[in-house]
Design a protein around this motif. Sequence first.
Motif, PDB file in Angstrom:
ATOM      1  N   ARG A 358       0.834  -1.196   0.000  1.00  0.00           N
ATOM      2  CA  ARG A 358       0.000   0.000   0.000  1.00  0.00           C
ATOM      3  C   ARG A 358       0.869   1.247   0.000  1.00  0.00           C
ATOM      4  O   ARG A 358       1.926   1.262   0.632  1.00  0.00           O
ATOM      5  CB  ARG A 358      -0.903   0.047   1.235  1.00  0.00           C
ATOM      6  CG  ARG A 358      -1.914  -1.082   1.347  1.00  0.00           C
ATOM      7  CD  ARG A 358      -2.818  -0.837   2.552  1.00  0.00           C
ATOM      8  NE  ARG A 358      -2.047  -0.740   3.792  1.00  0.00           N
ATOM      9  CZ  ARG A 358      -2.446  -0.079   4.872  1.00  0.00           C
ATOM     10  NH1 ARG A 358      -3.588   0.595   4.868  1.00  0.00           N
ATOM     11  NH2 ARG A 358      -1.705  -0.063   5.972  1.00  0.00           N
ATOM     12  N   VAL A 359       0.409   2.274  -0.691  1.00  0.00           N
ATOM     13  CA  VAL A 359       1.022   3.596  -0.608  1.00  0.00           C
ATOM     14  C   VAL A 359      -0.025   4.538  -0.035  1.00  0.00           C
ATOM     15  O   VAL A 359      -1.148   4.610  -0.535  1.00  0.00           O
ATOM     16  CB  VAL A 359       1.486   4.106  -1.980  1.00  0.00           C
ATOM     17  CG1 VAL A 359       1.998   5.544  -1.870  1.00  0.00           C
ATOM     18  CG2 VAL A 359       2.568   3.200  -2.559  1.00  0.00           C
ATOM     19  N   ILE A 360       0.324   5.236   1.051  1.00  0.00           N
ATOM     20  CA  ILE A 360      -0.597   6.156   1.718  1.00  0.00           C
ATOM     21  C   ILE A 360      -0.025   7.564   1.650  1.00  0.00           C
ATOM     22  O   ILE A 360       1.107   7.806   2.074  1.00  0.00           O
ATOM     23  CB  ILE A 360      -0.812   5.761   3.190  1.00  0.00           C
ATOM     24  CG1 ILE A 360      -1.458   4.373   3.289  1.00  0.00           C
ATOM     25  CG2 ILE A 360      -1.677   6.802   3.910  1.00  0.00           C
ATOM     26  CD1 ILE A 360      -1.617   3.881   4.713  1.00  0.00           C
ATOM     27  N   GLY A 361      -0.810   8.472   1.113  1.00  0.00           N
ATOM     28  CA  GLY A 361      -0.442   9.879   1.144  1.00  0.00           C
ATOM     29  C   GLY A 361      -0.874  10.492   2.461  1.00  0.00           C
ATOM     30  O   GLY A 361      -1.988  10.250   2.937  1.00  0.00           O
ATOM     31  N   SER A 362       0.003  11.284   3.054  1.00  0.00           N
ATOM     32  CA  SER A 362      -0.297  11.882   4.357  1.00  0.00           C
ATOM     33  C   SER A 362       0.176  13.326   4.343  1.00  0.00           C
ATOM     34  O   SER A 362       1.238  13.631   3.778  1.00  0.00           O
ATOM     35  CB  SER A 362       0.410  11.092   5.469  1.00  0.00           C
ATOM     36  OG  SER A 362      -0.026  11.494   6.738  1.00  0.00           O
ATOM     37  N   HIS A 363      -0.605  14.202   4.976  1.00  0.00           N
ATOM     38  CA  HIS A 363      -0.283  15.628   4.930  1.00  0.00           C
ATOM     39  C   HIS A 363      -0.614  16.266   6.269  1.00  0.00           C
ATOM     40  O   HIS A 363      -1.754  16.187   6.741  1.00  0.00           O
ATOM     41  CB  HIS A 363      -1.085  16.296   3.809  1.00  0.00           C
ATOM     42  CG  HIS A 363      -0.700  17.716   3.532  1.00  0.00           C
ATOM     43  ND1 HIS A 363       0.608  18.123   3.357  1.00  0.00           N
ATOM     44  CD2 HIS A 363      -1.455  18.830   3.381  1.00  0.00           C
ATOM     45  CE1 HIS A 363       0.639  19.418   3.113  1.00  0.00           C
ATOM     46  NE2 HIS A 363      -0.592  19.872   3.125  1.00  0.00           N
ATOM     47  N   ILE A 364       0.379  16.834   6.910  1.00  0.00           N
ATOM     48  CA  ILE A 364       0.262  17.525   8.194  1.00  0.00           C
ATOM     49  C   ILE A 364      -0.512  16.634   9.172  1.00  0.00           C
ATOM     50  O   ILE A 364      -0.236  15.447   9.283  1.00  0.00           O
ATOM     51  CB  ILE A 364      -0.373  18.929   8.033  1.00  0.00           C
ATOM     52  CG1 ILE A 364       0.265  19.690   6.844  1.00  0.00           C
ATOM     53  CG2 ILE A 364      -0.186  19.752   9.292  1.00  0.00           C
ATOM     54  CD1 ILE A 364      -0.301  21.079   6.596  1.00  0.00           C
TER      55      ILE A 364
END
Length: 450
Positions: A358-364
């Motif tokens: 899995r690739v998870i994008g995360s922001h702040i």
Amino acid sequence: MSLTDAVLSGAAPDELARAPLPDSFTAAHLRVEDENIFAGTESADKDVRRSLHVGQVPTPELAPDEVLVAVMASSVNYNTVWSAKFEPLSTFRFLRSYARHGGWATRHDQPFHVLGSDGSGVVVRVGTGVRRWQIGDHVIVSPAHVDDQEPATQTDGMLSEAQLAWGFETNYGGLAHYAVARASQLVPKPAPLSWEEAASIPVCGGTAYRMLVGDRGARMKQGDIVLIWGASGGLGAYAAQLVRNGGGIAVGVVGSEQKEAIARRLGCHVVINREEIGVGADTGDDPEQAVKAGKRLGAVIRREVGEDPHIAFEHVGRATFGISVFVVRRGGTVVTCGSSTGYHHTFDNRYLWMKLKRVIGSHIANLQEMTECARLFEQGRVAPAVSKTYPLAEVGEATRLVQLNRHIGKVGVLCLAPAPGLGVTAPDLRARIGEDALTPLRPFTAATAG
């Protein structure tokens, strides 16, 4: 008494309220006329000291849901570097775009851009619609600038279509004597910490918390092996501590022998030098080379801990992303929050789809995550990662240090605070936690000189 003098003297809330607002204040900012000063210059040669200015900007009017914070300290993040290089886009475009929303947003479209996505300080004014905060409160400022009336925000502020990075995509950020923030950005300042220590938390601490611990990130479990790129930098310093504190096994990758010692001090169980596995700036340009580097890295990790990593903590981007996709185990997770070496990633997709990764994008981080993260600092379970502080007048030098990757941990900036070490309001708790525990990078401070 001026408002600044009142803040510095520790005046009571009623005195702060009576002190007149200044017409202008000192801030680190960009100027719109400089947008093209680096035209034709290679990215690596764009010296941020040329574009960063420190001087007076006019004090804006507050919206009903906003507060004015007297900023005691801030810190440098990589988005300050991007802003000052005007790449990949000039942040004046962000300000113009935001201003098109109309209303109070139009104040942000100015011929200057006050930068800074971290901040700690004292609330000195509150808008008419602010309920939970009062003048005199000590706070840290989350960089997540969201619309709390948007439905998605009630689930997760980071899903808001209107979510912006404060001091990067908005004006009046934290590298200044005063900053404008929404009430929904505020978190109580951890009482045992100094101003600069507290200011090091929001961007890197909150981001690492969401990536690893939050239910929208990698959901690290006890015993998970976590590969941390840049384990001695700002994000990596907090990731290593969160992994260790949460019962995981931290495997840090760094770029020098000196940084190996720093990563161990921060909690990494295993530390690997990039040279040992042959990772350079151009490794990510060729998926085959990334796979070969991944095989070398995987062999070292298995030798040291006996298994492949469950999670890869990614923020380096182009140079390492393909390696991360390859090296995590079957069903493993790559969680990413940035791309400091480039946004365009190449990787061999077979290792993603055929091994069910899995690739998870995360922001702040959303406000709840930021509050939970700050609580760990209040308890002394995670320590600030400040290695060096500069006065606001030298913010160009501080940002240049980060631009050249010559820093460790977080680089702090003293704004209104006249010296480091001020702002601790729970000295007994600080003593119980222990000075050594709260200042893990102090033995390495000299490493950041120059």
